[in-house]
Design a protein around this motif. Sequence first.
Motif, PDB file in Angstrom:
ATOM      1  N   ALA A 195      31.680  35.755  44.825  1.00 39.05           N
ATOM      2  CA  ALA A 195      30.886  37.221  45.008  1.00 39.05           C
ATOM      3  C   ALA A 195      29.702  36.794  46.613  1.00 39.05           C
ATOM      4  N   PRO A 196      30.230  37.769  47.277  1.00 36.77           N
ATOM      5  CA  PRO A 196      29.120  37.393  48.946  1.00 36.77           C
ATOM      6  C   PRO A 196      28.100  38.032  48.451  1.00 36.77           C
ATOM      7  N   LEU A 197      27.183  37.558  48.024  1.00 37.37           N
ATOM      8  CA  LEU A 197      25.920  38.439  47.769  1.00 37.37           C
ATOM      9  C   LEU A 197      24.641  39.176  49.002  1.00 37.37           C
ATOM     10  N   ASN A 419      19.881  43.379  50.248  1.00 38.04           N
ATOM     11  CA  ASN A 419      19.554  41.699  50.214  1.00 38.04           C
ATOM     12  C   ASN A 419      17.721  41.718  50.019  1.00 38.04           C
ATOM     13  N   VAL A 420      16.910  42.449  49.779  1.00 38.58           N
ATOM     14  CA  VAL A 420      15.711  42.531  49.699  1.00 38.58           C
ATOM     15  C   VAL A 420      15.550  42.427  48.149  1.00 38.58           C
ATOM     16  N   LEU A 426      19.977  33.463  48.818  1.00 40.42           N
ATOM     17  CA  LEU A 426      19.147  33.044  47.621  1.00 40.42           C
ATOM     18  C   LEU A 426      18.377  33.191  46.752  1.00 40.42           C
ATOM     19  N   PRO A 427      18.525  34.338  45.730  1.00 42.58           N
ATOM     20  CA  PRO A 427      18.286  35.228  44.261  1.00 42.58           C
ATOM     21  C   PRO A 427      17.569  33.713  44.126  1.00 42.58           C
ATOM     22  N   ASP A 428      16.732  34.505  42.691  1.00 38.48           N
ATOM     23  CA  ASP A 428      15.883  33.761  42.386  1.00 38.48           C
ATOM     24  C   ASP A 428      16.170  33.698  41.503  1.00 38.48           C
TER      25      ASP A 428
END
Length: 495
Positions: A195-197, A419-420, A426-428
């Motif tokens: 998964a390329p987040l 991304n925001v 770095l997803p929370d």
Amino acid sequence: MKTIGNWFCVHLALALLTSVNAVGFHGLHFKGLKEPIWIGPRILDEKWIEQRLDHFNHRDNRTWQMRYYEEDRYFNHSGPIFIMLGGEWTINPGFLSNGLMHDLAKQHKALMFYTEHRYYGNSRPTQNMSTDNMQYLNVDQALADVANFIDNIKFNKNISDSKVVVFGGSYAGNMAAWIRIKYPHLIQGAVASSAPLYAKTEFHEYYELVTTSLKRYDADCPTQVQRAFETVEEILASEGGAEKIQSIFNLCKAPNIKSDDDIGFLMNFLSEIFAGPVQYNKVVNGKSSIGALCDVMLDRSKGEPIDRLANLIDKAVKCPDAEYSKFVESMREIDWSYGAKPLLVMLSKRPRFTLATIDSVRQWYFQTCAAFRYYQTTSSNKTAFGSSVKLDLFVNICTDVFGKYYERSLVDYTVAKTNVDYGGRLPDVSNVIFVNGDVDPWHALSVLSDLNEFSPAILIRGSSHCQDLQADAKDDIPELRAARKRIKSIVASWL
């Protein structure tokens, strides 16, 4: 950001093998790995659920029918719910009879589903695929579809206490992680494969990693590839070069050397000959897809490097069409019945390209223009593929196909917003497993280090795109088997 058959299964000829569908990110000419073949005891009927066209506008009451598959043969009414999330492809029920999720479902007596993403396959929310109609094609709406699906299934089957684990590969791997962020009360865990987040406009790292993977097999392989591409660019810059390139590669039409888009499109086509085997590299009977490709490029009996490159294009095809204007013309078609688009994909057994039909390129490219980008350029000096595939090529496709609204000024905004909204690398988030193979170029945009105690990252050395979602096979490397074992243990801990 949508295939190797037998021992060279990068791009199945979908026109010939219509029962096999593909999963995963694709470039302009190819789609992902094949889904498991259905091996269940009975044929599953496709099912449908009503969804709102716009989940976020209470004034819009329009609805449509979303397709899904269900398998309940292991379910004991108190087990969990496992959902394979569909991405930019047409779903088939293979994952409900074979693969990682199926093995876990059998172990934990789970109820299994496979949901189809809006605008792909037979899940068609609007009359056609016009640019205006595709304003409802975005990940927020797709995640809301899944949330509504879960809520309805739990209510209708009276299984409100069943825990839910979602699985997704490639773009659907993004969805698996992101739905855990947006709807944590509905989802207890997620497996996000390849998964390329992190959304990125110019993904130059892609071909850097393709080059690195070729070098792993043989240090001279990318050298020969680079010489071939340098020769192509030199010939194109010479007098009569376009006609020479047409003859060498048996193209339908000589490239327009005055058009950067035409040159870029041709070089992108040639580059994807290598991108597919690397992204979906698989070892069968001791031979890897990358190895088969490099063996051709290293075979000096086939002539100069450019001749070896030409050898990878199937001479059985009357003439490959690598013309930018023809591609744009095809992409502008908005009728659902125009699902059979002629594109270049790879046949089985040999690393050769031929024509097949793919029905989701317009939709997926719209999503990249509107949110993700992921444009795979050769602008880096660390690649073996020349320097002609530039960012402008992909941005121009956006404007030429979907209109001036999608010009470059929109690029930075849409990528930053994605991304925001979801956190990039770095997803929370908790209870998400991020799985990648280091051969897969997409891993550069994924989560590669543990986020926290409950969201580990698993990087499989020597593995490729979404391989962990498959069932164990005799040719699997030990690292891949170990990764699947660890995934199963973590999912079991959630339940």
